[in-house]
Design a protein around this motif. Structure first.
Motif, PDB file in Angstrom:
ATOM      1  N   HIS A 107       0.862  -1.184   0.000  1.00 10.02           N
ATOM      2  CA  HIS A 107       0.000   0.000   0.000  1.00 10.02           C
ATOM      3  C   HIS A 107       0.896   1.231   0.000  1.00 10.02           C
ATOM      4  CE1 HIS A 107       0.899  -0.583   4.244  1.00 10.02           C
ATOM      5  NE2 HIS A 107       0.381   0.590   4.547  1.00 10.02           N
ATOM      6  N   ASP A 108       0.281   2.402  -0.094  1.00 13.51           N
ATOM      7  CA  ASP A 108       1.078   3.600  -0.393  1.00 13.51           C
ATOM      8  C   ASP A 108       1.474   4.444   0.805  1.00 13.51           C
ATOM      9  OD1 ASP A 108      -1.317   4.777   0.307  1.00 13.51           O
ATOM     10  OD2 ASP A 108      -1.614   5.837  -1.591  1.00 13.51           O
ATOM     11  N   HIS A 109       1.343   3.959   2.030  1.00 14.40           N
ATOM     12  CA  HIS A 109       1.815   4.733   3.174  1.00 14.40           C
ATOM     13  C   HIS A 109       3.340   4.850   3.123  1.00 14.40           C
ATOM     14  CE1 HIS A 109      -2.067   3.842   5.683  1.00 14.40           C
ATOM     15  NE2 HIS A 109      -2.254   4.729   4.728  1.00 14.40           N
ATOM     16  N   PHE A 110       3.864   5.978   3.614  1.00 12.88           N
ATOM     17  CA  PHE A 110       5.278   6.305   3.440  1.00 12.88           C
ATOM     18  C   PHE A 110       6.198   5.212   3.968  1.00 12.88           C
ATOM     19  CE2 PHE A 110       4.802   7.484   7.836  1.00 12.88           C
ATOM     20  CZ  PHE A 110       6.067   7.359   8.395  1.00 12.88           C
ATOM     21  N   ASP A 111       5.792   4.534   5.045  1.00 12.78           N
ATOM     22  CA  ASP A 111       6.660   3.539   5.670  1.00 12.78           C
ATOM     23  C   ASP A 111       6.610   2.184   4.959  1.00 12.78           C
ATOM     24  OD1 ASP A 111       4.012   3.365   6.605  1.00 12.78           O
ATOM     25  OD2 ASP A 111       4.579   2.515   8.528  1.00 12.78           O
ATOM     26  N   GLU A 123      -3.709   1.981  -9.099  1.00 11.16           N
ATOM     27  CA  GLU A 123      -3.770   3.316  -8.513  1.00 11.16           C
ATOM     28  C   GLU A 123      -2.492   3.643  -7.734  1.00 11.16           C
ATOM     29  OE1 GLU A 123      -7.868   1.570  -8.933  1.00 11.16           O
ATOM     30  OE2 GLU A 123      -5.969   0.879  -8.066  1.00 11.16           O
ATOM     31  N   VAL A 124      -1.949   2.632  -7.059  1.00  6.89           N
ATOM     32  CA  VAL A 124      -0.709   2.829  -6.304  1.00  6.89           C
ATOM     33  C   VAL A 124       0.463   3.069  -7.261  1.00  6.89           C
ATOM     34  CG1 VAL A 124       0.921   1.753  -4.708  1.00  6.89           C
ATOM     35  CG2 VAL A 124      -1.544   1.487  -4.339  1.00  6.89           C
ATOM     36  N   GLN A 176      -5.960 -10.073  -0.220  1.00  7.07           N
ATOM     37  CA  GLN A 176      -6.549  -8.956   0.519  1.00  7.07           C
ATOM     38  C   GLN A 176      -5.822  -8.679   1.829  1.00  7.07           C
ATOM     39  OE1 GLN A 176     -10.597 -10.103   1.276  1.00  7.07           O
ATOM     40  NE2 GLN A 176     -10.055 -11.707   2.708  1.00  7.07           N
ATOM     41  N   ALA A 177      -5.972  -7.451   2.293  1.00  7.23           N
ATOM     42  CA  ALA A 177      -5.542  -7.020   3.622  1.00  7.23           C
ATOM     43  C   ALA A 177      -6.543  -5.974   4.085  1.00  7.23           C
ATOM     44  CB  ALA A 177      -4.130  -6.442   3.583  1.00  7.23           C
ATOM     45  N   PHE A 178      -6.649  -5.798   5.380  1.00 14.99           N
ATOM     46  CA  PHE A 178      -7.610  -4.837   5.934  1.00 14.99           C
ATOM     47  C   PHE A 178      -6.854  -3.742   6.671  1.00 14.99           C
ATOM     48  CE2 PHE A 178     -10.170  -8.451   4.995  1.00 14.99           C
ATOM     49  CZ  PHE A 178     -11.405  -7.928   4.648  1.00 14.99           C
ATOM     50  N   HIS A 179      -6.823  -2.562   6.036  1.00 16.60           N
ATOM     51  CA  HIS A 179      -6.034  -1.439   6.534  1.00 16.60           C
ATOM     52  C   HIS A 179      -6.598  -0.190   5.856  1.00 16.60           C
ATOM     53  CE1 HIS A 179      -2.508   0.257   8.456  1.00 16.60           C
ATOM     54  NE2 HIS A 179      -1.992   0.677   7.308  1.00 16.60           N
ATOM     55  N   SER A 180      -5.784   0.793   5.590  1.00 15.23           N
ATOM     56  CA  SER A 180      -6.191   1.976   4.833  1.00 15.23           C
ATOM     57  C   SER A 180      -5.094   2.311   3.839  1.00 15.23           C
ATOM     58  CB  SER A 180      -6.450   3.172   5.762  1.00 15.23           C
ATOM     59  OG  SER A 180      -5.261   3.523   6.465  1.00 15.23           O
ATOM     60  N   SER A 181      -5.445   3.142   2.862  1.00 17.51           N
ATOM     61  CA  SER A 181      -4.497   3.516   1.822  1.00 17.51           C
ATOM     62  C   SER A 181      -5.002   4.784   1.164  1.00 17.51           C
ATOM     63  CB  SER A 181      -4.372   2.386   0.799  1.00 17.51           C
ATOM     64  OG  SER A 181      -3.405   2.679  -0.181  1.00 17.51           O
ATOM     65  N   ASP A 182      -4.098   5.672   0.781  1.00 21.97           N
ATOM     66  CA  ASP A 182      -4.522   6.889   0.078  1.00 21.97           C
ATOM     67  C   ASP A 182      -4.986   6.566  -1.336  1.00 21.97           C
ATOM     68  OD1 ASP A 182      -3.971   8.529   2.233  1.00 21.97           O
ATOM     69  OD2 ASP A 182      -1.903   8.867   1.623  1.00 21.97           O
ATOM     70  N   ALA A 183      -4.288   5.643  -1.994  1.00 27.01           N
ATOM     71  CA  ALA A 183      -4.650   5.225  -3.354  1.00 27.01           C
ATOM     72  C   ALA A 183      -4.844   3.721  -3.368  1.00 27.01           C
ATOM     73  CB  ALA A 183      -3.554   5.622  -4.341  1.00 27.01           C
ATOM     74  N   GLY A 184      -5.797   3.253  -4.164  1.00 25.68           N
ATOM     75  CA  GLY A 184      -6.050   1.830  -4.228  1.00 25.68           C
ATOM     76  C   GLY A 184      -6.515   1.287  -2.888  1.00 25.68           C
TER      77      GLY A 184
END
Length: 231
Positions: free
Chosen positions: A49-53, A73-74, A115-123
């Motif tokens: 996913h697209d989080h900075f870390d 999207e990512v 799948q994973a359950f989290h959050s993302s800015d894109a995708g």
């Protein structure tokens, strides 16, 4: 020769296959207070996913003919932020990306996005099943809470090594992660996404204890950043 797995701190891993491919997952180096040894390059780089870390310093680790794997999207976001340094051919399937449920073969490595359950800015967040030419199967859960579909993944794939977040706050805590091991039934579980920041769980001790109680036939390897294990 065996495949090798190196934990580089947080959710950053390197898989070096016996066939010579270097696979990096969720690169996070420059601002990572728990960074281990610096990898040389990635022939394949997987982004959950697209989080900075999970995608910092990506371009500097990519081999000249390297391929980045992620959702459309990512990948679009990464390419837009790269200036001229990354081109369409640096992304899986000529820039189209892939999505949850799909499998692609990249440089003789089979990669399945799950799948994973989290959050993302894109995708949307994802995890990966990685099957190497040696025949080893790795599961990187990405950032996720526990979910019932983990038992389906365990039924479909004969998982050799599962990399699971245990740090709580943003992901599974040790109790959920230990139950995830029971659902997935891997041969080996490697904890990740802990100890990096003060807010996270700092030790894998509870996770190790709970897995030993729930799944005595699963080996837990709580390795240190920069440490490599043979698979």
């Amino acid at each position: 020769m065996a495949d090798k797995l190196c934990w580089l701190g947080h959710a950053f891993f390197e898989i070096e296959t016996s066939a010579g491919q270097n696979i990096l997952i969720d690169p996070f180096w420059e601002d990572n207070p728990a960074a281990g040894s610096r990898p040389d390059h990635g022939d394949i780089i997987l982004i959950t996913h697209d989080h900075f870390d999970h995608c910092d310093n990506l371009a500097e680790f990519l081999a000249a003919d390297g391929i980045i794997v992620g959702q459309p999207e990512v990948l679009n976001k990464i390419r837009a932020g790269s200036g001229e340094s990354l081109q369409e051919e640096n992304f899986v399937l000529a820039g189209s990306g892939m999505n949850i449920g799909g499998t692609v073969n990249v440089k003789d490595v089979d990669i399945t996005m799950v799948q994973a359950f989290h959050s993302s800015d894109a995708g949307s967040p994802a995890g990966y099943i990685i099957q190497t030419p040696e025949g080893k199967t790795f599961y990187h859960a990405g950032d996720t809470g526990i979910f019932g579909g983990m038992d389906v993944l365990g039924d479909i794939y004969d998982i050799d090594i599962a990399m699971l977040p245990i740090g709580s706050v943003f992901t599974m805590d040790p109790k959920q992660a230990a139950h995830a091991v029971k659902l997935l039934q891997p041969e080996t579980a490697v904890p990740m996404h802990y100890g990096t920041f003060e807010v996270l769980v700092q030790s894998a001790d509870e996770f190790c204890r709970l897995v030993a109680r729930k799944m005595q036939d699963v080996e837990v390897m709580a390795i240190e950043p920069g440490e490599t294990i043979e698979c």
